[in-house]
Design a protein around this motif. Sequence first.
Motif, mmCIF file in Angstrom:
data_model
loop_
_atom_site.group_PDB
_atom_site.id
_atom_site.type_symbol
_atom_site.label_atom_id
_atom_site.label_comp_id
_atom_site.label_asym_id
_atom_site.label_seq_id
_atom_site.Cartn_x
_atom_site.Cartn_y
_atom_site.Cartn_z
ATOM 1 N N UNK A 144 0.826 -1.205 0.000
ATOM 2 C CA UNK A 144 0.000 0.000 0.000
ATOM 3 C C UNK A 144 0.865 1.262 0.000
ATOM 4 N N UNK A 145 2.038 1.166 0.615
ATOM 5 C CA UNK A 145 2.924 2.336 0.690
ATOM 6 C C UNK A 145 3.501 2.709 -0.671
ATOM 7 N N UNK A 146 3.401 1.791 -1.642
ATOM 8 C CA UNK A 146 3.901 2.091 -2.982
ATOM 9 C C UNK A 146 3.034 3.165 -3.657
ATOM 10 N N UNK A 147 1.772 3.265 -3.238
ATOM 11 C CA UNK A 147 0.850 4.233 -3.845
ATOM 12 C C UNK A 147 0.974 5.559 -3.099
ATOM 13 N N UNK A 148 1.388 6.633 -3.776
ATOM 14 C CA UNK A 148 1.535 7.933 -3.097
ATOM 15 C C UNK A 148 0.177 8.577 -2.839
ATOM 16 N N UNK A 149 0.160 9.525 -1.928
ATOM 17 C CA UNK A 149 -1.086 10.239 -1.632
ATOM 18 C C UNK A 149 -1.524 11.107 -2.799
ATOM 19 N N UNK A 150 -0.577 11.599 -3.563
ATOM 20 C CA UNK A 150 -0.875 12.387 -4.750
ATOM 21 C C UNK A 150 0.259 12.203 -5.745
ATOM 22 N N UNK A 151 0.061 12.723 -6.948
ATOM 23 C CA UNK A 151 1.083 12.596 -7.987
ATOM 24 C C UNK A 151 2.401 13.199 -7.516
ATOM 25 N N UNK A 152 2.333 14.381 -6.925
ATOM 26 C CA UNK A 152 3.547 15.090 -6.532
ATOM 27 C C UNK A 152 4.074 14.637 -5.173
ATOM 28 N N UNK A 153 3.256 13.902 -4.405
ATOM 29 C CA UNK A 153 3.708 13.422 -3.101
ATOM 30 C C UNK A 153 4.877 12.453 -3.257
ATOM 31 N N UNK A 154 4.879 11.692 -4.351
ATOM 32 C CA UNK A 154 5.984 10.751 -4.594
ATOM 33 C C UNK A 154 7.303 11.495 -4.715
#
Length: 438
Positions: A144-154
């Motif tokens: 689940x941690x692979x998915x960022x909260x937003x595009x720019x959060x990564x």
Amino acid sequence: MTAIAQDPPKPHRPWYRILYAQVLVAIVIGAALGWWFPHAGAALKPLGDGFIALIRMMIAPVIFCTVVHGIGSMGDLKKVGRVGVKTLVYFEVVSSFALAIGLLVGELLKPGRGFNIDPTTLDPNLVSTYVTRAHEDSIVGHLMAIIPNSFFDAFAKGDLLQVLLVAILTGFAISRMGALGERIAGVIDTAGQLFFRIIGMIVRVAPIGAFGAMAFTVGAYGLGSLWNLAALVATFYAASILFVLLVLGTIARLTGFSILRFIVYIKDELLIVLGTSSSETVLPNMIQKMEKLGASRAVVGLVIPTGYSFNLDGTNIYMTLATLFLAQATNTPLSFGQEMSILAIAMLTSKGASGVTGAGFVTLAATLAIIPDIPIEALAILVGIDKFMSECRALTNLVGNGVATLVISRLEGELDQKELHQALANPHRVKALAREPV
């Protein structure tokens, strides 16, 4: 008689202007300073941390631009999936060899025999932080941690897997946009060249970073703990060298190149990793150098970033070897079945560890948390020397990812053998091409 035209002689570069020589001298001076003046050496930690931070701030945009342009210009999305599957299968097979070598060497040499340590006498507070992180890092939580909260959060977090996920999705989208997608891919490629130029400027201060990091390591941790557990350190380094020469050496030979020539080719990067104990510091450089070896940009962009989380050969060797060492040091008997269970558990817990300092120690704690036979308090034995062992982990990880990139390129039929052999035969020329003056 007609004169035969000859190439003009190459200008001689003084040794002190060569990067690997500068880094090597900086490492020696840093270690000496930390040994003679430990407080002063420990105070130089910001130099190493600052250099690593400078590199890390560029990793996310470099990976994004490399992967997006590679996938966007590839066209065939089935090929992307094929490369991904081959990469993950290769990682799993080679990682299993690394885990097995750590187990085999630990069983043969028994570096923990004779310690007779009572775990109840150890301070559990020394490893409480690592144990807490290990318990929190479940498989589902990691996915689940692979998915960022937003595009720019990564990009804000700098998480390699999150950036890789965003880049792959962006690359797929661009590949479906036709002519507009090609223009966008061109702009992204130009931005990538800009970021690599910035990396080129940052790398010039690598000797300062290596000097500060090595002075801190020796000054803060001292060499006393290293001597006390010299058998384990020596065994780990021997197991890693054995893995590189035998396993990776055989793979390299089957792929069509020499592992020793390859090591010489990336010697600059290896010395930077040795000084900083982090393979992340040379990730952008490795991307460029693998392309200069004739590997396709698309394969390099997928394999290198993925390998930093899923192809950690040095960490795998460390996990099984250190687990056996702790069992031997605490007189904890392990049956053959239990050792095979350790191997299977380590295959799972080793996935997802990043290439930063200390990640191997956390994954080791995660492994021991699942194995009730070995007291997890025994990790306190390794706290004092883990910093010295992290250097070997990072070095082995780096070599393994470089070899993996060339292997996958060869399997895809996208490895230029002529360019590969020319680059390995003339590494100084390739270095000059990869680092043009800014």
